[in-house]
Scaffold this motif. Structure first.
Motif, mmCIF file in Angstrom:
data_model
loop_
_atom_site.group_PDB
_atom_site.id
_atom_site.type_symbol
_atom_site.label_atom_id
_atom_site.label_comp_id
_atom_site.label_asym_id
_atom_site.label_seq_id
_atom_site.Cartn_x
_atom_site.Cartn_y
_atom_site.Cartn_z
ATOM 1 N N GLU A 44 108.219 14.478 -18.155
ATOM 2 C CA GLU A 44 106.894 14.230 -17.578
ATOM 3 C C GLU A 44 105.797 14.438 -18.623
ATOM 4 N N PRO A 45 104.628 13.840 -18.390
ATOM 5 C CA PRO A 45 103.550 13.926 -19.388
ATOM 6 C C PRO A 45 102.769 15.230 -19.335
ATOM 7 N N ARG A 46 103.300 16.232 -18.650
ATOM 8 C CA ARG A 46 102.636 17.530 -18.532
ATOM 9 C C ARG A 46 103.712 18.606 -18.436
ATOM 10 N N THR A 136 106.348 13.497 -8.023
ATOM 11 C CA THR A 136 105.593 14.040 -9.142
ATOM 12 C C THR A 136 104.093 13.878 -8.917
ATOM 13 N N ILE A 137 103.320 14.518 -9.768
ATOM 14 C CA ILE A 137 101.863 14.351 -9.703
ATOM 15 C C ILE A 137 101.493 12.899 -9.929
ATOM 16 N N GLU A 138 102.197 12.226 -10.837
ATOM 17 C CA GLU A 138 101.911 10.805 -11.085
ATOM 18 C C GLU A 138 102.152 9.971 -9.831
ATOM 19 N N ILE A 854 92.771 12.959 -15.647
ATOM 20 C CA ILE A 854 93.618 14.027 -16.174
ATOM 21 C C ILE A 854 93.971 13.823 -17.639
ATOM 22 N N GLY A 855 93.415 12.780 -18.243
ATOM 23 C CA GLY A 855 93.497 12.644 -19.689
ATOM 24 C C GLY A 855 94.898 12.583 -20.259
ATOM 25 N N LEU A 856 95.779 11.776 -19.695
ATOM 26 C CA LEU A 856 97.134 11.679 -20.223
ATOM 27 C C LEU A 856 97.121 10.881 -21.516
ATOM 28 N N ARG A 857 98.039 11.198 -22.410
ATOM 29 C CA ARG A 857 98.145 10.473 -23.665
ATOM 30 C C ARG A 857 99.615 10.180 -23.950
ATOM 31 N N ARG A 858 99.851 9.214 -24.784
ATOM 32 C CA ARG A 858 101.225 8.903 -25.150
ATOM 33 C C ARG A 858 101.743 9.949 -26.137
#
Length: 871
Positions: A44-46, A136-138, A854-858
């Motif tokens: 996950e991205p977090r 998930t949150i996403e 939420i400022g996700l980045r790759r």
């Protein structure tokens, strides 16, 4: 980029959910992060967050609030945490893991904590636009965005997450349906009786439930490719434009399959009692991806934590084993308490059921007991207050009969089992397997004196939180048994209880918080500003006693204004988007057509959302703070006054139509409800007060679920006290019967003033009645028989309240100085708050709550959690 095993040895953790984070903590506790390099590959991205509380996102919690990962912990222990960079292949011969980014990490020990993935039934149309899973949150962010243009949602699956998903859709403004293949909701946790009670309660909330049917097909619009409906197995069709699949989960074990690790027939990485895979001694599996040594895949967080502890202990060369876990659960689903523990379905030979069921109240309680009286398990729906105690007694013979344990408070003489009744080996916290003996040891051996200290020492209460109440009682009991003086003061500012402060204010006629703090506060608090615990509590005491002690009864006068809770600051209820709701008083629920028209015109003119409340009133939502006095002025001109929906005071006195209209009525319940509401309006108390009057024994006004309820008889009135609906339902107790009008009012006067005098801060009458020494019998002796000789005084205090009552809204709109506080910006009084916005929905409006950025980045080549280090 390649990293190889070496010195120090490397532990690679694949997956960073709740169980993965607990594994890292267990490594740190054993000093393994000092002797090993630890690398975490997170899909996950977090980093890890509280998936158990996932739905709380829709109640205002942010992804950051849900996070379980302290960056300082990651940095302190040198953990290399790579978010958004999952493991893609495992080479067991070379002992290397390759991540999506191309990173290759060598390992000495590999721990798989990959969790599970949502199961989506293989039905036609399952991949259409508008179909989601709830994991998930996403997922939640995607559902929230799509719901903006949807009107109806359907959830496939009536289990734990399915009910939460349905509640989330309803909260997003969608008409919501639940489709469950089993014949009842939550078929794993509850039996037929529990499912029926849960079904009734959920349907009363406005959700449509379809049990015993499956989803055959998702109907898709050919032009847009979007969902338009569902076809069910009984031949019916359901129109919907959003579908959430919550039909269970499957172990996320593909990575293990691909590298040749043994998996179970129905999935799950096969491990032994030490959580080491049976195929490779260098590889462990924990959590929902693991098939434990007892042949079960555990989907609850508590067993996952135990597995994390076992794996860490094994790596540290400690003796540990995971052979099975307690599957007890306590949840609040759509506001309904649901709990099951032990052998909830009664599978043991010769077991017996003890059942209490109240369909009207939505209560269902079942205990499973052995023939020798051993408590084997149980199911609780609607009221799970006793869960912590009952679960701790599972496997033993309780010191009281099962019948007394299952009866709700107010329906007989329920047993009050304190912590002393529990054996030392009773598990208090199932999330972390903490026993009563361990908690006692934290107090007696580690000198813990508060619940937070015990939490830190034992981890009890840091999981789902369902044991915190029992934990607090146990800590207090152990301190008292050890001869330690337990500080029962109101807060850090006052050593006295609320009851003691009430007596001080009454006897010494103290009219200000400042005077009370400086004269009677703790030494270190005198001259200070006080705290957010004692200020509203003292403000309530002064307001309750205002006529008797010579204080102003207006809560926004002078110093009193600074003592009030958020809602009282503006005499209205603060809502999610910063707007306020306005609830005028409608005594007894009776209203003339002309007044109904006034409310409609005001709502129309100010663009307010209108809703009929459960207390037989009309709530108007969406008022900006500067609009409140304008709305009140029009209401006051039409003969309305404040309904005190914002205060810890009397809310409503509901009524049925009584003998005036109903052929079953035996008394004029509407007239009595109006009289009582007008008598007790504005009465400030430790907590809100609700009441109802029913015109006959059919009890249409639900008086037995109120703080004080009245039911008509052919000879007068029966008075019930200490009832409660909401999160912790309680049947009211019969205090007196066949009363005349005058006798009824006199006893209610006494009861309310005695409650206000002796209750703790924020304590409802239901809790107070169970806590006060002697319970109902003592209250009856005091209120009915005047055993303390204080009834004249109690009646005098109520007469003073009635004679000095003034409407707070009218007081405000007629005083220019008081109106000055009703602005969004003190330095720009005419400027409305630009954040408060609305969007249309169903011919009304609702708050415009923008999605959080939420400022996700790759992930990059070296994507580490900010602040972490690599060894």
């Amino acid at each position: 980029m390649t990293a190889t095993p070496g010195n120090p040895p490397t532990i690679v953790l694949v997956g960073h959910g709740m169980v993965g984070q607990r594994f890292l903590e267990a490594l740190a506790e054993r000093g393994l992060t000092r002797t090993h390099r630890v690398v975490v590959l997170c899909e996950e991205p977090r980093p890890a967050y509280d998936r158990v509380q996932l739905t709380s996102y829709f109640s205002g919690r942010t992804p950051e609030d849900l996070s379980m990962t302290d960056p300082a912990f990651i940095e302190e222990h040198g953990i290399e945490l790579r978010v958004g960079d999952p493991a893609e292949t495992i080479d067991r011969e070379a002992r290397e893991v390759t991540a999506r980014s191309g990173l290759v990490v060598g390992y000495d020990i590999l721990v798989l904590a990959t969790g599970s993935y949502p199961f989506v039934p293989p039905v036609p149309g399952k991949d259409a636009e508008g179909c989601f899973v709830y994991r998930t949150i996403e997922d939640l962010l995607a559902i929230e965005e799509y719901a903006k243009n949807a009107t109806t949602g359907a959830v496939v699956g009536g289990g734990l997450l399915g009910l939460e998903a349905a509640g989330a859709l309803k909260g997003l403004g969608l008409t919501s349906h639940i489709v469950e293949f089993a014949p009842r909701l939550m078929p794993v946790q509850v039996d037929e009786g529990g499912g029926a009670a849960l079904l009734r309660t959920i349907e009363e909330m406005g959700l449509s439930v379809h049990t015993g049917v499956g989803t055959q097909e998702i109907v898709v619009d050919e032009a847009s490719g979007a969902v338009t409906g569902m076809k069910l197995s009984d031949g019916s069709e359901l129109a919907t434009d959003l579908v959430v699949f919550s039909a269970g989960v499957r172990p996320h074990d593909q990575l293990a399959r691909d590298c040749g690790l043994a998996v179970g027939e129905r999935g799950g990485i096969t491990v032994d009692e030490r959580c080491r895979t049976v195929t490779d001694p260098h590889v462990f599996a924990i959590g929902e991806c693991a098939l434990a040594a007892d042949g079960r895949v555990y989907g609850l967080v508590a067993p996952g934590y135990e597995q994390a502890e076992t794996a860490a202990a094994t790596i540290a060369a400690e003796d540990a084993a995971f052979t099975g876990a307690d599957l007890s659960t306590k949840l609040k689903l759509l506001g309904v308490d649901v709990a099951s523990f032990g052998d909830a379905h009664g599978t043991a030979d010769g077991c017996l059921d003890v059942v209490y069921s109240d369909s009207r109240a939505g209560l269902y309680k079942k205990l499973v007991v052995g023939r020798d009286g051993t408590l084997l398990g149980g199911i609780l729906v609607g009221d799970a207050e006793a869960y912590g105690t009952l679960r701790a007694f599972t496997g033993s013979v309780p010191p009281v009969s099962p019948e007394s344990l299952v009866l709700p408070a107010g329906a007989g003489a329920p047993a009050q089992l304190g912590p002393a009744a529990l054996p030392d080996d009773a598990v208090i916290c199932s999330c972390h397997n903490v026993t009563k003996g361990t908690v006692r040891g934290a107090v007696t051996e580690h000198n813990c004196t508060t619940v937070p200290e015990v939490k830190k020492c034992t981890k009890a209460g840091t999981g789902c939180g369902s044991c915190v109440k029992v934990l607090g009682r146990l800590v207090t009991a152990e301190l008292e048994a050890s001869g330690v003086e337990v500080d029962k003061g109101l807060c850090g500012c006052f050593a006295q209880t609320r009851e003691e402060l009430y007596e001080i204010v009454r006897a010494l006629r103290v009219t200000s918080y400042r005077e009370l703090l400086d004269r009677h506060g703790r030494e270190g608090a005198r001259g200070g500003e006080g705290c957010e615990v004692c200020k509203p509590a003292v403000g309530s005491i002064i307001a309750s006693l205002a006529p008797a002690i010579g204080a102003s009864g207006y809560v926004l006068d002078g110093e009193q204004a600074a003592l009030q809770d958020t809602n009282d600051h503006f005499l209205a209820n603060l809502q999610r988007n910063g707007s306020y709701s306005v609830v005028p008083r409608i005594p007894g629920g009776e209203i003339a057509p002309e007044k109904l028209i006034v409310i409609g015109e005001i709502a129309r003119d100010f663009g307010l959302y209108t809703k009929i409340t459960g207390g037989q009133r009309i709530d108007m939502f969406g008022a900006r703070v500067e609009q409140l006095p304008l709305i009140w002025a029009r209401l006051v001109d039409a003969g309305f006054e404040s309904g005190h929906a914002y205060g810890k005071s009397l809310r409503t006195v509901k009524s049925c139509v009584g003998q005036t209209w109903c052929r079953y009525g035996v008394q004029d319940s509407v007239r009595m409800a109006i009289d009582l509401e007008l008598r007790y309006r504005g009465l400030r108390s430790p907590h809100k007060l609700k009441s109802a009057v029913s015109g006959c024994a059919r009890e249409c006004a639900e008086a037995q679920s109120k703080d004080f309820g009245v039911i008509a008889t052919s000879n007068g009135w029966n008075l019930y006290v200490g009832g409660n609906g909401g999160a912790t339902p309680r049947h009211a107790d019969l205090l007196a019967q066949d009363l005349s009008d005058a006798e009824l009012v006199r006893l209610i006067d006494r009861f309310l003033m005695f409650y206000i005098r002796t209750a703790d801060k924020l304590e409802r009458t239901s809790t107070w009645l169970e806590r006060i020494p002697g319970g109902l019998d003592h209250v009856r002796d005091v209120v009915v028989h005047d055993s303390l000789g204080i009834c004249d005084e109690l009646e005098s205090l109520m007469r003073a309240h009635v004679s000095h009552y003034r409407d707070e809204w009218a007081e405000t709109v007629n005083d220019p100085d008081k109106l000055a506080r009703f602005v969004s910006f003190v330095n720009a009084p005419g400027t409305p708050d630009p954040v408060v916005g609305f969007v249309p929905e169903r011919d009304q409006m609702k708050p415009d709550l923008p999605l959080l950025d939420i400022g996700l980045r790759r992930p990059s080549e070296d994507d580490l959690l900010e602040g972490s280090t690599r060894r």
